[in-house]
Write an enzyme that holds these catalytic residues in place. Structure first.
Site, PDB file in Angstrom:
ATOM      1  CB  CYS A   2      -0.946   0.106   1.179  1.00 30.57           C
ATOM      2  SG  CYS A   2      -2.078  -1.260   1.317  1.00 30.57           S
ATOM      3  NE  ARG A  27       4.618   1.631  -0.161  1.00 32.07           N
ATOM      4  CZ  ARG A  27       5.613   1.206   0.587  1.00 32.07           C
ATOM      5  NH1 ARG A  27       6.841   1.302   0.144  1.00 32.07           N
ATOM      6  NH2 ARG A  27       5.396   0.679   1.770  1.00 32.07           N
ATOM      7  CD1 TRP A  75      -0.529  -6.276  -3.387  1.00 34.16           C
ATOM      8  CD2 TRP A  75      -0.690  -6.969  -1.265  1.00 34.16           C
ATOM      9  NE1 TRP A  75      -0.260  -7.621  -3.353  1.00 34.16           N
ATOM     10  CE2 TRP A  75      -0.360  -8.080  -2.074  1.00 34.16           C
ATOM     11  CE3 TRP A  75      -0.852  -7.177   0.107  1.00 34.16           C
ATOM     12  CZ2 TRP A  75      -0.172  -9.356  -1.574  1.00 34.16           C
ATOM     13  CZ3 TRP A  75      -0.673  -8.452   0.611  1.00 34.16           C
ATOM     14  CH2 TRP A  75      -0.328  -9.531  -0.225  1.00 34.16           C
ATOM     15  CG  ASN A 101       1.733   0.653   4.087  1.00 37.81           C
ATOM     16  OD1 ASN A 101       2.879   1.037   3.984  1.00 37.81           O
ATOM     17  ND2 ASN A 101       1.419  -0.602   3.919  1.00 37.81           N
ATOM     18  N   GLY A 102      -0.566  -1.194   6.245  1.00 40.46           N
ATOM     19  CA  GLY A 102      -0.164  -2.114   7.307  1.00 40.46           C
ATOM     20  C   GLY A 102      -1.310  -3.035   7.681  1.00 40.46           C
ATOM     21  CD  GLU A 489      15.935 -13.388  -9.703  1.00 42.44           C
ATOM     22  OE1 GLU A 489      15.453 -13.927  -8.693  1.00 42.44           O
ATOM     23  OE2 GLU A 489      15.573 -12.264 -10.088  1.00 42.44           O
ATOM     24  CE  LYS A 493      12.502 -11.340 -11.498  1.00 45.31           C
ATOM     25  NZ  LYS A 493      13.340 -11.115 -10.376  1.00 45.31           N
ATOM     26  CD  GLU A 496       8.880 -11.530 -10.071  1.00 42.69           C
ATOM     27  OE1 GLU A 496       8.346 -11.086  -9.058  1.00 42.69           O
ATOM     28  OE2 GLU A 496      10.101 -11.495 -10.267  1.00 42.69           O
ATOM     29  CG  HIS A 512      18.158 -37.303  -7.938  1.00 40.91           C
ATOM     30  ND1 HIS A 512      18.572 -38.561  -7.570  1.00 40.91           N
ATOM     31  CD2 HIS A 512      19.278 -36.612  -8.260  1.00 40.91           C
ATOM     32  CE1 HIS A 512      19.891 -38.621  -7.643  1.00 40.91           C
ATOM     33  NE2 HIS A 512      20.347 -37.449  -8.058  1.00 40.91           N
ATOM     34  CE  LYS A 611      10.961  -3.247  -6.655  1.00 41.52           C
ATOM     35  NZ  LYS A 611      11.429  -4.403  -7.415  1.00 41.52           N
TER      36      LYS A 611
HETATM   37  C1  F6R Z   1      10.975 -10.741  -7.273  1.00 39.46           C
HETATM   38  C2  F6R Z   1      10.895  -9.781  -6.207  1.00 39.46           C
HETATM   39  C3  F6R Z   1      10.653 -10.289  -4.830  1.00 39.46           C
HETATM   40  C4  F6R Z   1      11.579  -9.562  -3.838  1.00 39.46           C
HETATM   41  C5  F6R Z   1      11.225  -9.969  -2.404  1.00 39.46           C
HETATM   42  C6  F6R Z   1      12.165  -9.354  -1.401  1.00 39.46           C
HETATM   43  O1  F6R Z   1      11.231 -10.123  -8.499  1.00 39.46           O
HETATM   44  O2  F6R Z   1      10.995  -8.601  -6.407  1.00 39.46           O
HETATM   45  O3  F6R Z   1      10.816 -11.664  -4.753  1.00 39.46           O
HETATM   46  O4  F6R Z   1      12.890  -9.892  -4.144  1.00 39.46           O
HETATM   47  O5  F6R Z   1       9.917  -9.577  -2.121  1.00 39.46           O
HETATM   48  O6  F6R Z   1      12.123  -7.965  -1.460  1.00 39.46           O
HETATM   49  P1  F6R Z   1      13.260  -7.090  -0.847  1.00 39.46           P
HETATM   50  O7  F6R Z   1      14.501  -7.363  -1.595  1.00 39.46           O
HETATM   51  O8  F6R Z   1      12.779  -5.675  -1.051  1.00 39.46           O
HETATM   52  O9  F6R Z   1      13.383  -7.451   0.591  1.00 39.46           O
END
Ligand code: F6R
Length: 616
Positions: A2, A27, A75, A101-102, A489, A493, A496, A512, A611
């Protein structure tokens, strides 16, 4: 999660709030709302959907007038994302209004108590409970808004960044924080309130970041007073000069923030090592490491805690630190670490990695590690973030604002910082011959150029491959050694941003179990640079090939062996084995990006995500 924005001053609040919410949409973006004081009353518009939907609605409803106001992009935590659950929320009398926010964890008993006292609730949110609790306290104690907020917050369990307006005192906004970020921008006879500084960057470069358990009354033409929520004691405001600029938070001609951020990697990796990687002097100097060198060199163990992409960077670091500095490393999901009574000793060093510096699980894990006596070192991107303040020392990644929800440049800059840390420790512990150490310094300095080359040479190939496989329902990513975390990773990507099911595996694990998935419709992305376990990876490719899997291989320029086996290859420049993740990750980012664009997905704001994960 949020985003919140507020304004009080001499300008029209509406454009500031809308623009600010758009910048904070990373956010959370499932609903949005705003409230303005128009000189006589508080007017609100809110809606399910994005800030652009709110803009249309507010203009239709005429909610655009006023010099005081606040907005929210959500969010959802409690209650589905619909118009009613969107913020702001009014109290029952219609006099008080809040954005939040929270999460208020004890909202249920509080709600039951308020219902007994005659309060009715329109939404399913915890936030509506909080604003009515504030109203009830204000009535009962016959006090001003600030006092009522303070008393109410002392009854609340959870996390919050809130802003509250009382229609009877529209020249002030009361704000408070615990666990969710809150920045105050200080202008000339005007104040800005926001989850981060991006909404007010063009108006002022002076900001106060509220600390946890602090509240402030932001009053027109008066200095800001900050108090501790618990004991009412006054706190001296610390005004920081912001380093962010407007260019950094705009798309700069790219279609998406994610693409811009992928292409920024050569320059931000340079920013990460600037002033630290001193090739001329043959040394690495990082203030946070130098000041605590003994703690690192005496450490019996390093424990890395992080989530998501940052956790993947931690896995790469495990390989690098163990290899270079011969210190045992364990990498843990912060969300698991914090809930499992981990064994942490005083001579353990904990490294917390976080782009945002606000991830709730990582923050809680840091607090736990500190309680157990560990020294906690942070690797964060956002300057002044909660994690950077909670850790005892650290190193910023200097990647600049990362706005695309999918993390890209944060990953490569985190690896850069952690590689420098590993090299510095290797030097201090004497675990690497000096000639090799010097070779690494030189090679690391060349990485931005090589990333630049990889961006130029792999983009078209990634796009062409994306066009072929964009409709595949599944995808496997394989790597070994330093590139196993890169496989994880790459899969993350793809998942998501394109919503394709993808899994990353160490290549040798295929036999396995997962090899049962292979048939002619399964794309398998194999990271196969010509270093380390190359021959073993070639064998793994053969195993997939003989089961008719489609092989997309990431290889070193000039490769012939894998080329002969693979259906498609993408070439990256040559580098030393430990640094290959910084290059192999580039085509994987581009592949996911192009697939998501071709599938018509919202690249920068993928569904269900936000994010900054400030809830556990
Ligand atoms: C994936 C992504 C998330 C963040 C995770 C941790 O692309 O962005 O998996 O890596 O939420 O976020 P931070 O690094 O901000 O603690």
């Amino acid at each position: 999660m949020c985003g919140i924005v507020g304004y009080i001053g001499h300008r029209d609040a509406y454009p500031i709030i809308i623009k600010g919410l758009k910048r904070l949409e990373y956010r959370g973006y499932d609903s949005a709302g705003l409230v303005l004081y128009d000189g006589a009353d508080l007017k609100m518009s809110k809606t399910k959907g994005k800030v652009s939907d709110l803009e249309l609605k507010a203009e239709k409803e005429g909610t655009t007038i006023g010099k005081v106001g606040m907005g929210h992009t959500r969010w959802a935590t409690h209650g589905v994302p619909n118009d009613v659950n969107s913020h702001p929320h009014f109290s029952n009398s219609g006099k008080l209004v809040i954005i939040h926010n929270g999460i208020i964890e004890n909202y249920e008993p509080l709600k039951i108590e308020l219902i007994k006292r005659g309060y009715v609730f329109k939404s399913d949110t915890d936030t509506e409970v909080l604003i009515n609790l504030i109203e009830e306290v204000k009535k009962k104690e016959n006090c001003k808004l600030g006092k009522a907020v303070q008393i109410a917050l002392n009854q609340v369990v959870g996390a919050y960044a809130i802003a509250v307006i009382d229609v009877e005192k529209p020249d002030e906004i009361v704000v408070a924080r615990l666990g969710s970020p809150l920045a105050l921008g200080i202008g000339e006879n005007e104040y800005f309130i926001a989850s981060d500084a991006s909404p007010f960057i063009e108006y002022t470069s002076n900001a106060i970041y509220l600390e946890d358990e602090e509240m402030a009354i932001v009053r027109l033409n008066k200095p800001i007073k900050i108090r501790k929520i618990k004991d009412d004691s006054l706190v001296d405001p610390y005004i920081q000069e912001l380093q962010m600029n407007l260019e950094q938070i705009e798309k700069g001609g790219y279609d998406h923030f994610m693409l811009k951020e992928i292409y920024e990697q050569p320059s931000v990796i340079k920013d990460t090592y600037r002033g630290r990687l001193l090739v001329d002097q043959g040394i690495i100097r990082m203030a946070g490491v130098e000041d605590n060198l003994e703690k690192f060199t005496n450490a019996k163990r390093i424990v890395i805690i992080a989530c998501g992409t940052s956790w993947h960077a931690g896995l790469v670091a495990e390989y690098i630190i163990e290899e270079f500095a011969r210190i045992p490393v364990e990498v843990e999901y912060a969300s698991e670490f914090r809930y499992r009574n981990p064994i942490i000793n005083k001579d353990d060093v904990v490294i917390a990695i976080s782009q945002s510096g606000e991830t709730a699980d990582t923050l809680a894990a840091i607090k736990l590690a500190k309680e157990k006596g560990a020294f906690v070192f942070g690797v964060c991107n956002v300057v002044g973030s909660s994690i950077s303040r909670e850790t005892q020392a650290g190193a910023y990644t200097h990647a600049g604002p990362e706005i695309g929800v999918a993390s890209t440049k944060a990953f490569t800059t985190q690896i850069t910082v952690l590689t420098m840390l590993a090299l510095r420790l290797a030097k201090a512990k004497g675990t690497m011959p000096n000639s090799e150490y010097q070779r690494y310094l030189l090679e690391l300095e060349l990485i931005p150029k090589k990333v630049e080359e990889a961006l130029q040479t792999t983009n078209e190939a990634a796009k062409a491959i994306a066009a072929i496989y964009k409709d595949s329902p599944n995808c496997l990513y394989l790597g070994r050694g330093y590139n196993f975390p890169v496989a994880l990773e790459g899969a993350l990507k793809l998942k998501e941003i394109s919503y394709i099911h993808a899994e990353g595996y160490p290549a040798a694990e295929m036999k396995h179990g997962p090899i049962a998935l292979i048939d002619e419709s399964m794309p398998v992305i194999v990271i196969a640079p010509n270093k380390g376990h190359y021959d073993k990876v070639v064998s793994n490719i053969q195993e997939i090939k003989s089961r008719s899997g489609k092989i997309i291989a990431i290889v070193t320029k000039g490769d012939t062996q894998v080329k002969a086996l693979a259906d498609h290859v993408i070439e990256i420049p040559e580098t030393t084995e430990a640094l290959t993740p910084l290059l192999t990750t580039i085509p994987l980012q581009l592949l996911s990006y192009h697939i998501a664009v071709m599938r018509g997905c919202n690249v920068d704001q993928p569904r269900n995500l936000a994010k900054s994960v400030t809830v556990e």
